[in-house]
Design an enzyme around this catalytic site. Structure first.
Site, PDB file in Angstrom:
ATOM      1  N   ALA A   1      39.713  41.586  31.395  1.00 12.43           N
ATOM      2  CA  ALA A   1      39.630  43.127  31.755  1.00 12.43           C
ATOM      3  C   ALA A   1      40.855  43.335  32.875  1.00 12.43           C
ATOM      4  O   ALA A   1      40.753  43.972  33.842  1.00 12.43           O
ATOM      5  CB  ALA A   1      38.518  43.563  32.435  1.00 12.43           C
ATOM      6  N   LEU A   2      41.978  43.120  31.966  1.00  9.72           N
ATOM      7  CA  LEU A   2      43.071  43.262  33.004  1.00  9.72           C
ATOM      8  C   LEU A   2      43.606  44.649  33.668  1.00  9.72           C
ATOM      9  O   LEU A   2      43.421  45.541  32.562  1.00  9.72           O
ATOM     10  CB  LEU A   2      44.404  42.302  32.432  1.00  9.72           C
ATOM     11  N   HIS A   3      44.089  44.685  34.788  1.00 10.62           N
ATOM     12  CA  HIS A   3      44.404  45.863  35.379  1.00 10.62           C
ATOM     13  C   HIS A   3      45.678  45.934  36.096  1.00 10.62           C
ATOM     14  O   HIS A   3      46.321  44.772  35.911  1.00 10.62           O
ATOM     15  CB  HIS A   3      43.547  46.580  36.019  1.00 10.62           C
ATOM     16  N   GLU A   4      46.475  46.907  36.615  1.00  8.85           N
ATOM     17  CA  GLU A   4      47.675  46.530  37.412  1.00  8.85           C
ATOM     18  C   GLU A   4      47.614  45.428  38.502  1.00  8.85           C
ATOM     19  O   GLU A   4      48.620  44.987  38.674  1.00  8.85           O
ATOM     20  CB  GLU A   4      48.146  48.016  38.272  1.00  8.85           C
TER      21      GLU A   4
ATOM     22  N   HIS B   1      46.068  42.765  38.151  1.00 13.41           N
ATOM     23  CA  HIS B   1      46.351  41.394  37.667  1.00 13.41           C
ATOM     24  C   HIS B   1      47.936  41.304  37.116  1.00 13.41           C
ATOM     25  O   HIS B   1      48.523  40.289  37.208  1.00 13.41           O
ATOM     26  CB  HIS B   1      45.648  41.181  36.360  1.00 13.41           C
TER      27      HIS B   1
ATOM     28  N   LYS C   1      42.530  41.187  47.569  1.00 15.87           N
ATOM     29  CA  LYS C   1      41.312  42.110  47.602  1.00 15.87           C
ATOM     30  C   LYS C   1      39.931  41.138  47.743  1.00 15.87           C
ATOM     31  O   LYS C   1      39.057  41.450  48.241  1.00 15.87           O
ATOM     32  CB  LYS C   1      40.999  42.796  46.267  1.00 15.87           C
TER      33      LYS C   1
ATOM     34  N   GLN D   1      37.276  34.799  48.698  1.00 19.80           N
ATOM     35  CA  GLN D   1      37.637  34.015  47.887  1.00 19.80           C
ATOM     36  C   GLN D   1      38.937  33.141  47.850  1.00 19.80           C
ATOM     37  O   GLN D   1      38.938  32.050  47.833  1.00 19.80           O
ATOM     38  CB  GLN D   1      37.605  34.820  46.621  1.00 19.80           C
TER      39      GLN D   1
ATOM     40  N   SER E   1      40.130  47.269  40.155  1.00 15.18           N
ATOM     41  CA  SER E   1      38.973  46.127  39.870  1.00 15.18           C
ATOM     42  C   SER E   1      38.435  46.360  38.678  1.00 15.18           C
ATOM     43  O   SER E   1      38.389  47.551  37.975  1.00 15.18           O
ATOM     44  CB  SER E   1      37.856  46.309  41.080  1.00 15.18           C
TER      45      SER E   1
HETATM   46  O1  PAF Z   1      38.930  36.650  41.000  1.00 15.27           O
HETATM   47  C1  PAF Z   1      38.415  36.268  39.573  1.00 15.27           C
HETATM   48  O2  PAF Z   1      38.687  36.764  38.742  1.00 15.27           O
HETATM   49  C2  PAF Z   1      37.634  34.733  39.404  1.00 15.27           C
HETATM   50  O3  PAF Z   1      36.640  34.836  40.624  1.00 15.27           O
HETATM   51  C3  PAF Z   1      38.528  33.617  39.295  1.00 15.27           C
HETATM   52  C4  PAF Z   1      39.402  33.450  40.678  1.00 15.27           C
HETATM   53  C5  PAF Z   1      39.453  33.944  38.184  1.00 15.27           C
HETATM   54  C6  PAF Z   1      37.597  32.684  39.240  1.00 15.27           C
HETATM   55  O4  PAF Z   1      36.579  32.706  38.048  1.00 15.27           O
END
Ligand code: PAF
Length: 273
Positions: free
Chosen positions: A29-32, A34, A146, A150, A182
């Site tokens: 679900a790629l956005h700006e 990514h 963001k 993590q 997101s």
């Molecule tokens: O941030 C994410 O999209 C996920 O947590 C990741 C780092 C790809 C791990 O599944």
């Protein structure tokens, strides 16, 4: 662009590779946001690998694993247009088998804030990121600020497991009205989308107070909560870069974080000061 499904095929393909590899792990679900990571990877590496894998182990019972937005065709197009060389698109049973060894996040840092409302979530994140980094063996791996907690835990894992990769932290991309990009924004109704703007507004409140010279984190947090009062707040927190609560803002070493629920959607955001 080459699409590869299994870890063995990808490892085999990369085996004789002597190029620098930039790796962007995603759940699709790629956005700006990514795209900005992919562009940075494209600028600084000879080969760019993107993975799309909705990792089951980082979702808790009852969370949105089955409804997580999947936009495979659009994602492939985006990767192609952004200059990705290899798209790694594994199935769950390519990544996980029986009797799994997993990476555990540290007791405190992995179980506060988002780890408190989603206990065990970061074990799933670290386990899959460890696997992905082992499969791709990249020179540089790109993550958004963001997901600050993590990012912090992944950096810690890479350091403590002596892994051979540079973790590159990239700024949060925002919509023109301030909402942090997101994949989960897709869940928001029109009304919820407006409510969600209170998240970035609360961070602006914090930014403004610090700009005026205020440094007491309790005072700043309570003003932020006023902005967020119509939402279900999981946390408002001000921590240092090691994710320890601090009493006083330390410029260059502070992250202000918010996580709330808007309707049924959990959204997080932060600013780095
Ligand atoms: O941030 C994410 O999209 C996920 O947590 C990741 C780092 C790809 C791990 O599944």
């Amino acid at each position: 662009m080459k699409i590869i499904i299994t870890p063995l095929d990808l490892k085999e393909y990369l085996k004789t590779n002597r190029k620098t590899i930039g790796f962007v792990p995603t759940m699709g679900a790629l956005h700006e946001g990514h795209i900005s990571l992919i562009k940075e990877a494209r600028k600084n590496n000879e080969l760019v690998v993107v993975s799309i894998f909705v990792n089951p182990t980082q979702f808790l019972e009852g969370e949105d694993l089955s409804t997580y937005p999947r936009k495979d065709d659009a994602d492939k197009k985006i990767c192609e247009l952004s200059g990705v060389d290899i798209l790694f698109f594994p199935h769950a049973d390519d990544i996980y088998g029986k009797d799994e060894v997993s990476v555990l996040s540290p007791n405190v840092r992995g179980y506060i804030l988002e780890g408190y409302s989603r206990p065990g979530h970061f074990n799933g994140v670290l386990t899959v990121v460890n696997k992905l980094l082992n499969i791709v063996n990249p020179t540089n791996a790109y993550f958004g600020k963001k997901d600050a907690q993590q990012l912090n835990l992944i950096s810690l894992m890479v350091k403590q497991l002596f892994m051979n990769v540079n973790i590159i932290a990239m700024d949060t991309m925002r919509e023109s009205d301030g909402l942090a990009m997101s994949s989960r924004n897709a869940y928001l109704s029109k009304e919820e989308r407006i409510e969600a703007l209170k998240i970035s507004s609360s961070l602006q409140v914090a930014f403004g107070m610090v700009n005026r010279g205020l440094t007491d984190t309790k005072v700043i947090e309570s003003k932020m909560r006023e902005t967020l009062h119509t939402l279900e707040v999981f946390y408002v927190a001000i921590v240092n870069r090691d994710f320890e609560q601090i009493q006083t803002i330390e410029i260059g070493n502070t992250i202000v974080l918010v996580e709330v629920k808007v309707g049924t959607t959990r959204l997080l955001d932060n600013i780095w000061l």
